[in-house]
Design a protein around this motif. Structure first.
Motif, PDB file in Angstrom:
ATOM      1  N   ILE A   1      12.896   9.759 -14.786  1.00  0.00           N
ATOM      2  CA  ILE A   1      11.439   9.484 -14.443  1.00  0.00           C
ATOM      3  C   ILE A   1      10.711  10.097 -15.758  1.00  0.00           C
ATOM      4  CG2 ILE A   1       9.507  10.527 -13.167  1.00  0.00           C
ATOM      5  CD1 ILE A   1      11.266   9.031 -11.066  1.00  0.00           C
ATOM      6  N   PRO A   2       9.918   9.254 -16.382  1.00  0.00           N
ATOM      7  CA  PRO A   2       9.374   9.372 -17.588  1.00  0.00           C
ATOM      8  C   PRO A   2       8.391  10.415 -17.476  1.00  0.00           C
ATOM      9  CG  PRO A   2       9.251   7.153 -17.348  1.00  0.00           C
ATOM     10  CD  PRO A   2       9.754   7.578 -16.078  1.00  0.00           C
ATOM     11  N   GLU A   3       7.913  11.292 -18.498  1.00  0.00           N
ATOM     12  CA  GLU A   3       7.208  12.338 -18.507  1.00  0.00           C
ATOM     13  C   GLU A   3       5.450  11.904 -18.259  1.00  0.00           C
ATOM     14  OE1 GLU A   3       6.972  15.039 -21.736  1.00  0.00           O
ATOM     15  OE2 GLU A   3       9.307  15.447 -21.114  1.00  0.00           O
ATOM     16  N   ASN A   4       5.246  10.622 -18.753  1.00  0.00           N
ATOM     17  CA  ASN A   4       3.929  10.052 -18.300  1.00  0.00           C
ATOM     18  C   ASN A   4       3.528   9.832 -16.978  1.00  0.00           C
ATOM     19  OD1 ASN A   4       5.554   7.844 -18.550  1.00  0.00           O
ATOM     20  ND2 ASN A   4       3.955   6.610 -19.083  1.00  0.00           N
ATOM     21  N   ILE A   5       4.475   9.821 -15.889  1.00  0.00           N
ATOM     22  CA  ILE A   5       4.407   9.611 -14.597  1.00  0.00           C
ATOM     23  C   ILE A   5       3.672  10.782 -14.028  1.00  0.00           C
ATOM     24  CG2 ILE A   5       5.364   8.791 -12.409  1.00  0.00           C
ATOM     25  CD1 ILE A   5       5.482   6.872 -14.724  1.00  0.00           C
ATOM     26  N   SER A   6       2.593  10.578 -13.078  1.00  0.00           N
ATOM     27  CA  SER A   6       1.843  11.722 -12.439  1.00  0.00           C
ATOM     28  C   SER A   6       2.524  12.171 -11.309  1.00  0.00           C
ATOM     29  CB  SER A   6       0.425  11.434 -12.194  1.00  0.00           C
ATOM     30  OG  SER A   6      -0.050  11.386 -13.496  1.00  0.00           O
ATOM     31  N   VAL A   7       2.845  13.336 -10.965  1.00  0.00           N
ATOM     32  CA  VAL A   7       3.850  13.865 -10.009  1.00  0.00           C
ATOM     33  C   VAL A   7       2.864  14.868  -9.088  1.00  0.00           C
ATOM     34  CG1 VAL A   7       5.815  14.467  -8.691  1.00  0.00           C
ATOM     35  CG2 VAL A   7       5.752  13.113 -10.922  1.00  0.00           C
ATOM     36  N   GLY A   8       2.616  14.720  -7.956  1.00  0.00           N
ATOM     37  CA  GLY A   8       1.790  15.746  -7.419  1.00  0.00           C
ATOM     38  C   GLY A   8       2.345  16.063  -6.100  1.00  0.00           C
ATOM     39  N   GLY A   9       2.385  17.396  -5.268  1.00  0.00           N
ATOM     40  CA  GLY A   9       2.690  17.886  -4.198  1.00  0.00           C
ATOM     41  C   GLY A   9       1.540  18.207  -3.376  1.00  0.00           C
ATOM     42  N   PHE A  10       1.727  17.762  -2.269  1.00  0.00           N
ATOM     43  CA  PHE A  10       0.462  17.923  -1.293  1.00  0.00           C
ATOM     44  C   PHE A  10       0.708  18.166   0.241  1.00  0.00           C
ATOM     45  CE2 PHE A  10      -0.181  14.769  -4.334  1.00  0.00           C
ATOM     46  CZ  PHE A  10      -1.335  15.006  -4.923  1.00  0.00           C
TER      47      PHE A  10
ATOM     48  N   LEU B   1      12.167   6.233  -6.224  1.00  0.00           N
ATOM     49  CA  LEU B   1      11.066   6.562  -7.081  1.00  0.00           C
ATOM     50  C   LEU B   1      11.666   5.920  -8.587  1.00  0.00           C
ATOM     51  CD1 LEU B   1      10.341  10.384  -5.900  1.00  0.00           C
ATOM     52  CD2 LEU B   1       9.163   8.051  -5.765  1.00  0.00           C
ATOM     53  N   VAL B   2      12.889   6.124  -8.832  1.00  0.00           N
ATOM     54  CA  VAL B   2      13.486   5.501 -10.179  1.00  0.00           C
ATOM     55  C   VAL B   2      13.172   4.053 -10.116  1.00  0.00           C
ATOM     56  CG1 VAL B   2      15.339   5.175 -11.616  1.00  0.00           C
ATOM     57  CG2 VAL B   2      14.996   7.257 -10.589  1.00  0.00           C
ATOM     58  N   LEU B   3      13.325   3.321  -9.056  1.00  0.00           N
ATOM     59  CA  LEU B   3      13.200   1.942  -9.095  1.00  0.00           C
ATOM     60  C   LEU B   3      11.799   1.685  -8.955  1.00  0.00           C
ATOM     61  CD1 LEU B   3      15.846   0.985  -5.921  1.00  0.00           C
ATOM     62  CD2 LEU B   3      15.932   0.289  -8.441  1.00  0.00           C
ATOM     63  N   GLY B   4      10.801   2.294  -8.244  1.00  0.00           N
ATOM     64  CA  GLY B   4       9.493   2.286  -8.237  1.00  0.00           C
ATOM     65  C   GLY B   4       8.704   2.376  -9.589  1.00  0.00           C
ATOM     66  N   VAL B   5       9.344   3.224 -10.303  1.00  0.00           N
ATOM     67  CA  VAL B   5       8.704   3.710 -11.584  1.00  0.00           C
ATOM     68  C   VAL B   5       9.037   2.590 -12.641  1.00  0.00           C
ATOM     69  CG1 VAL B   5       8.905   5.344 -13.632  1.00  0.00           C
ATOM     70  CG2 VAL B   5       8.561   6.028 -11.402  1.00  0.00           C
ATOM     71  N   HIS B   6      10.174   2.030 -12.587  1.00  0.00           N
ATOM     72  CA  HIS B   6      10.824   0.967 -13.629  1.00  0.00           C
ATOM     73  C   HIS B   6      10.497  -0.334 -13.273  1.00  0.00           C
ATOM     74  CE1 HIS B   6      12.170   4.303 -16.353  1.00  0.00           C
ATOM     75  NE2 HIS B   6      12.729   5.038 -15.309  1.00  0.00           N
ATOM     76  N   LEU B   7      10.682  -0.619 -11.952  1.00  0.00           N
ATOM     77  CA  LEU B   7      10.545  -1.908 -11.597  1.00  0.00           C
ATOM     78  C   LEU B   7       9.494  -2.435 -10.966  1.00  0.00           C
ATOM     79  CD1 LEU B   7      14.368  -2.674 -10.663  1.00  0.00           C
ATOM     80  CD2 LEU B   7      13.284  -3.006 -12.845  1.00  0.00           C
ATOM     81  N   LEU B   8       8.600  -1.434 -10.257  1.00  0.00           N
ATOM     82  CA  LEU B   8       7.515  -1.733  -9.258  1.00  0.00           C
ATOM     83  C   LEU B   8       6.183  -1.435  -9.838  1.00  0.00           C
ATOM     84  CD1 LEU B   8       9.972  -1.444  -6.305  1.00  0.00           C
ATOM     85  CD2 LEU B   8       9.133  -3.513  -7.229  1.00  0.00           C
ATOM     86  N   LYS B   9       5.892  -0.944 -11.000  1.00  0.00           N
ATOM     87  CA  LYS B   9       4.637  -0.486 -11.327  1.00  0.00           C
ATOM     88  C   LYS B   9       4.253   0.775 -10.889  1.00  0.00           C
ATOM     89  CE  LYS B   9       2.764  -4.812 -13.276  1.00  0.00           C
ATOM     90  NZ  LYS B   9       3.732  -5.587 -13.575  1.00  0.00           N
ATOM     91  N   VAL B  10       4.988   1.775 -10.457  1.00  0.00           N
ATOM     92  CA  VAL B  10       4.467   3.037  -9.892  1.00  0.00           C
ATOM     93  C   VAL B  10       4.102   3.958 -11.193  1.00  0.00           C
ATOM     94  CG1 VAL B  10       5.333   5.117  -8.760  1.00  0.00           C
ATOM     95  CG2 VAL B  10       5.758   2.737  -7.859  1.00  0.00           C
ATOM     96  N   ASP B  11       3.134   4.528 -11.200  1.00  0.00           N
ATOM     97  CA  ASP B  11       2.781   5.701 -12.212  1.00  0.00           C
ATOM     98  C   ASP B  11       2.243   6.695 -11.665  1.00  0.00           C
ATOM     99  OD1 ASP B  11       0.344   4.688 -11.534  1.00  0.00           O
ATOM    100  OD2 ASP B  11      -0.185   3.732 -13.843  1.00  0.00           O
ATOM    101  N   ARG B  12       2.099   6.714 -10.615  1.00  0.00           N
ATOM    102  CA  ARG B  12       1.737   8.078  -9.662  1.00  0.00           C
ATOM    103  C   ARG B  12       2.614   8.230  -8.530  1.00  0.00           C
ATOM    104  NH1 ARG B  12      -4.650   7.664  -8.561  1.00  0.00           N
ATOM    105  NH2 ARG B  12      -4.084   5.611  -8.286  1.00  0.00           N
ATOM    106  N   ILE B  13       2.945   9.557  -8.407  1.00  0.00           N
ATOM    107  CA  ILE B  13       3.841   9.640  -7.139  1.00  0.00           C
ATOM    108  C   ILE B  13       3.483  11.042  -6.383  1.00  0.00           C
ATOM    109  CG2 ILE B  13       6.313  10.697  -6.495  1.00  0.00           C
ATOM    110  CD1 ILE B  13       7.348   9.200  -9.013  1.00  0.00           C
ATOM    111  N   LEU B  14       3.256  10.917  -5.108  1.00  0.00           N
ATOM    112  CA  LEU B  14       2.754  11.789  -4.306  1.00  0.00           C
ATOM    113  C   LEU B  14       3.644  12.206  -3.204  1.00  0.00           C
ATOM    114  CD1 LEU B  14       0.181   9.442  -4.454  1.00  0.00           C
ATOM    115  CD2 LEU B  14      -0.953  11.219  -3.566  1.00  0.00           C
ATOM    116  N   VAL B  15       4.100  13.366  -3.099  1.00  0.00           N
ATOM    117  CA  VAL B  15       4.968  13.997  -2.154  1.00  0.00           C
ATOM    118  C   VAL B  15       4.077  14.767  -1.059  1.00  0.00           C
ATOM    119  CG1 VAL B  15       7.286  15.456  -1.704  1.00  0.00           C
ATOM    120  CG2 VAL B  15       6.758  14.283  -3.964  1.00  0.00           C
ATOM    121  N   ILE B  16       4.157  14.218   0.206  1.00  0.00           N
ATOM    122  CA  ILE B  16       3.027  14.746   1.264  1.00  0.00           C
ATOM    123  C   ILE B  16       3.869  15.188   2.460  1.00  0.00           C
ATOM    124  CG2 ILE B  16       1.011  14.268   2.036  1.00  0.00           C
ATOM    125  CD1 ILE B  16       0.614  11.832   0.241  1.00  0.00           C
ATOM    126  N   PRO B  17       4.641  16.211   2.569  1.00  0.00           N
ATOM    127  CA  PRO B  17       4.765  16.811   3.836  1.00  0.00           C
ATOM    128  C   PRO B  17       3.652  17.011   4.733  1.00  0.00           C
ATOM    129  CG  PRO B  17       5.301  18.500   2.277  1.00  0.00           C
ATOM    130  CD  PRO B  17       4.947  17.451   1.574  1.00  0.00           C
TER     131      PRO B  17
END
Ligand SMILES: [Zn+2]
Length: 165
Positions: free
Chosen positions: A143-152, A73-89
């Motif tokens: 993980i910066p604060e402007n990244i949206s993180v949700g649990g689903f 996730l750290v790599l994704g946010v900083h190097l791969l343009k990720v700005d929304r993270i979904l955790v989905i069990p």
């Protein structure tokens, strides 16, 4: 070499005949990263209306935010343009249906070995674990604060995803 993979490699040659991702840059085009379970009932891209190239996907038993998931996730946010993270069990996950001891017993019976040394990290409280996992991502110093993180939770019987946190 064995012939064990022949069918898959034959299918791959057909795939390569119509290959459309050549020269693709590898960033997450929809800005999405997904942490989910390895369960074969889950189709992480299609269930969110995404296509190859749109998302970074990290899978493990239970869809847990492990150290390795945080690295991704750290790599994704900083190097791969990720700005929304979904955790989905998901519902009816084998990691929630067994205790650590039950899984060790099952694998122990199948292998004829003492498996008590091997942890499988079962999930006793899926919602509670999900909340803690989302908090782990949100509170991570990289993980910066402007990244949206949700649990689903994904319902493997209806295909619906509901947000928990
Ligand atoms: Zn699962």
């Amino acid at each position: 070499m064995s012939a064990d993979f022949d069918d898959l490699l034959a299918a791959n040659r057909e795939f390569a005949d119509h290959f459309e991702l050549s020269g693709f840059d590898g960033v997450a085009h929809a800005g999405v990263a997904i942490v989910t379970c390895m369960d074969s009932r889950i189709d992480p891209l299609r269930m969110l209306g995404l296509k190859p190239g749109d998302a970074k996907i990290f899978r493990n038993p239970g869809g847990r935010v492990t150290e390795a998931a945080l690295e991704a996730l750290v790599l994704g946010v900083h190097l791969l343009k990720v700005d929304r993270i979904l955790v989905i069990p998901h519902t009816r996950c084998a990691m929630t249906a067994n205790t650590e001891e039950q899984l060790q017993d099952k694998i122990g019976e199948l292998t004829g070995q003492d498996v008590s040394w091997h942890a499988f990290h079962v999930v006793e409280d899926q919602v509670g674990s999900l909340k803690r996992d989302v908090h782990k991502v949100k509170s991570h110093p990289l993980i910066p604060e402007n990244i949206s993180v949700g649990g689903f939770i994904y319902d493997v019987d209806s295909g619906l995803i509901s947000q928990v946190v």
